[in-house]
Design an enzyme around this catalytic site. Structure first.
Site, PDB file in Angstrom:
ATOM      1  N   LYS A 133     -45.671  50.658  56.074  1.00  0.00           N
ATOM      2  CA  LYS A 133     -45.013  49.744  55.122  1.00  0.00           C
ATOM      3  C   LYS A 133     -43.508  49.632  55.423  1.00  0.00           C
ATOM      4  O   LYS A 133     -43.111  49.731  56.576  1.00  0.00           O
ATOM      5  CB  LYS A 133     -45.266  50.183  53.673  1.00  0.00           C
ATOM      6  CG  LYS A 133     -46.732  50.422  53.386  1.00  0.00           C
ATOM      7  CD  LYS A 133     -47.034  50.467  51.923  1.00  0.00           C
ATOM      8  CE  LYS A 133     -48.464  50.875  51.718  1.00  0.00           C
ATOM      9  NZ  LYS A 133     -48.917  50.697  50.352  1.00  0.00           N
ATOM     10  N   GLU A 148     -59.621  47.579  50.410  1.00  0.00           N
ATOM     11  CA  GLU A 148     -58.563  48.314  49.716  1.00  0.00           C
ATOM     12  C   GLU A 148     -58.496  47.845  48.257  1.00  0.00           C
ATOM     13  O   GLU A 148     -57.833  46.838  47.963  1.00  0.00           O
ATOM     14  CB  GLU A 148     -57.222  48.055  50.386  1.00  0.00           C
ATOM     15  CG  GLU A 148     -57.167  48.465  51.844  1.00  0.00           C
ATOM     16  CD  GLU A 148     -55.742  48.758  52.275  1.00  0.00           C
ATOM     17  OE1 GLU A 148     -55.477  49.919  52.607  1.00  0.00           O
ATOM     18  OE2 GLU A 148     -54.898  47.850  52.233  1.00  0.00           O
ATOM     19  N   GLY A 178     -51.430  53.165  46.631  1.00  0.00           N
ATOM     20  CA  GLY A 178     -50.156  53.771  46.260  1.00  0.00           C
ATOM     21  C   GLY A 178     -50.126  54.325  44.846  1.00  0.00           C
ATOM     22  O   GLY A 178     -49.068  54.671  44.322  1.00  0.00           O
ATOM     23  N   SER A 203     -54.954  55.261  48.531  1.00  0.00           N
ATOM     24  CA  SER A 203     -54.708  56.677  48.257  1.00  0.00           C
ATOM     25  C   SER A 203     -55.645  57.603  49.036  1.00  0.00           C
ATOM     26  O   SER A 203     -56.057  58.649  48.521  1.00  0.00           O
ATOM     27  CB  SER A 203     -54.759  56.956  46.752  1.00  0.00           C
ATOM     28  OG  SER A 203     -53.779  56.192  46.080  1.00  0.00           O
ATOM     29  N   HIS A 232     -52.805  42.134  53.662  1.00  0.00           N
ATOM     30  CA  HIS A 232     -52.610  43.329  52.834  1.00  0.00           C
ATOM     31  C   HIS A 232     -52.326  42.899  51.390  1.00  0.00           C
ATOM     32  O   HIS A 232     -51.689  41.876  51.148  1.00  0.00           O
ATOM     33  CB  HIS A 232     -51.457  44.173  53.387  1.00  0.00           C
ATOM     34  CG  HIS A 232     -51.372  45.521  52.735  1.00  0.00           C
ATOM     35  ND1 HIS A 232     -50.759  45.706  51.518  1.00  0.00           N
ATOM     36  CD2 HIS A 232     -51.852  46.728  53.104  1.00  0.00           C
ATOM     37  CE1 HIS A 232     -50.861  46.980  51.179  1.00  0.00           C
ATOM     38  NE2 HIS A 232     -51.529  47.623  52.123  1.00  0.00           N
TER      39      HIS A 232
END
Ligand code: PEP
Length: 251
Positions: free
Chosen positions: A11, A167, A173, A213, A95
Site C-alpha cells: 500500500k 477480499e 485492515g 487481515s 483493490h
C-alpha cells in the site's frame, strides 16, 4: 494442481531505504522456498529499486495500480509498458481501496485488466463485498457481479493470466478475518462461476487468493481450504518476519 501464490500489498507505506531493506530481508529469508509463488507490490516510486533488490531472488514484483491507455496526456497515471520497464510482472487491479476510496468502477477495472493482460502483465484482480452487503445476504451476488463485469470480453486464452483475490472489504485492515468456511464458500462460488463463464479446466487452473487481515496466526487454516490458493497480504507483508512465516507455513 495450483501452485500457492502469496503476494504482499505494501500500500502507501515505506520509503526508499525501508522498501529496499524489506525486499532484501525477504529475499534472504525466503531464498529456499520453491513451492510457493511469491510477489511484493511496493508503491510505484519504489518499483525499480525493489525490483533491483529482488533481481536474483525467487520473489516477483507487482504494482498496485495501472492505467489502461498506452501513453499520452494522462497526468499522474502509469502505463503497463512503464510498469514492465521497472521490472514488474504482476499488477493489483480493482483493490477495494481503489474502488471505494478513489471511486474506480467495474468498467474501468475491466479496461485495466484487459490492458494488463494484453501487455503481458499478470493481474491480481480484487473483488469483495462491503459489510452491509454481507449482512444483507448479498455477498454472492455482489462478488459474482464484480467477477462478470471485471472479466467481460476476456477470452479463454487471456483469462489464464489472471489471479483473483477475494477480499471482503470488512476484513481489510480491520483485524477481522473471514472464517475459513466463509472464505471457502465464496471461493467455491467464484470457481463455479469461472466454470460457467469459461470451462471447468480453466476454473480449476485459476488461482483464487484470500485477502483481509491474513496473518501468521490464520494462514494455515485459510490455506487448508480447497479453493483458497494463496493470500493477498496487507499489514502483515510489511515485516520480514511476519510475511516470511506466512510464506513458509504455506511452503
Ligand atoms: C489488502 O490490502 O489487500 C489487505 C488484505 O490488507 P490487510 O491484510 O491489512 O487486511
Amino acid at each position: 494442481m495450483r501452485k500457492p501464490f502469496i503476494a504482499g500489498n505494501w500500500k502507501m507505506n515505506m520509503n526508499s531505504a525501508t522498501a529496499v531493506a524489506l525486499a532484501a530481508g525477504l529475499a534472504k529469508e525466503l531464498e529456499d522456498v520453491d513451492t510457493v509463488d511469491i510477489a511484493v507490490c511496493p508503491p510505484s516510486v519504489y518499483l525499480q529499486s525493489v525490483a533491483a533488490a529482488l533481481s536474483a531472488s525467487n520473489i516477483a514484483v507487482g504494482a498496485q495500480n495501472v492505467y489502461f491507455e498506452g501513453n499520452g496526456a494522462f497526468t499522474g497515471e502509469i502505463s503497463c509498458d512503464m510498469l514492465k520497464d521497472t521490472g514488474c510482472s504482476y499488477v493489483i487491479i480493482g483493490h477495494s481501496e481503489r474502488r471505494h476510496v478513489i471511486g474506480e468502477t467495474d468498467e474501468l477495472i475491466n479496461k485495466k485488466i484487459a490492458a494488463a493482460i494484453n501487455s503481458g502483465l499478470l493481474p491480481i484482480f480484487c473483488i469483495g463485498e462491503l459489510l452491509e452487503e454481507r449482512q444483507a445476504g448479498k455477498t454472492n451476488d455482489v462478488v459474482a457481479d464484480q467477477v462478470k463485469k471485471g472479466l467481460a470480453g476476456l477470452c479463454e486464452e487471456r483469462i489464464q493470466a489472471i489471479t483473483i483475490a477475494y477480499e471482503p472489504v470488512w476484513a481489510i485492515g480491520t483485524g477481522l478475518t473471514a472464517t475459513p468456511d466463509q472464505a471457502q464458500q465464496v471461493h467455491g462460488m467464484i470457481r463455479g462461476l469461472l466454470s460457467e463463464l469459461y470451462n471447468e479446466d480453466i476454473a480449476e487452473r485459476i488461482r483464487i487468493q484470500y485477502g483481509g487481515s491474513a496473518k501468521p496466526d490464520n494462514t494455515s487454516e485459510l490455506m487448508a481450504q480447497p479453493d483458497v490458493d494463496g493470500l493477498l497480504v496487507g499489514g502483515a507483508s510489511l515485516k520480514v518476519e511476519d510475511f516470511s512465516v506466512m510464506v513458509k507455513a504455506v511452503a
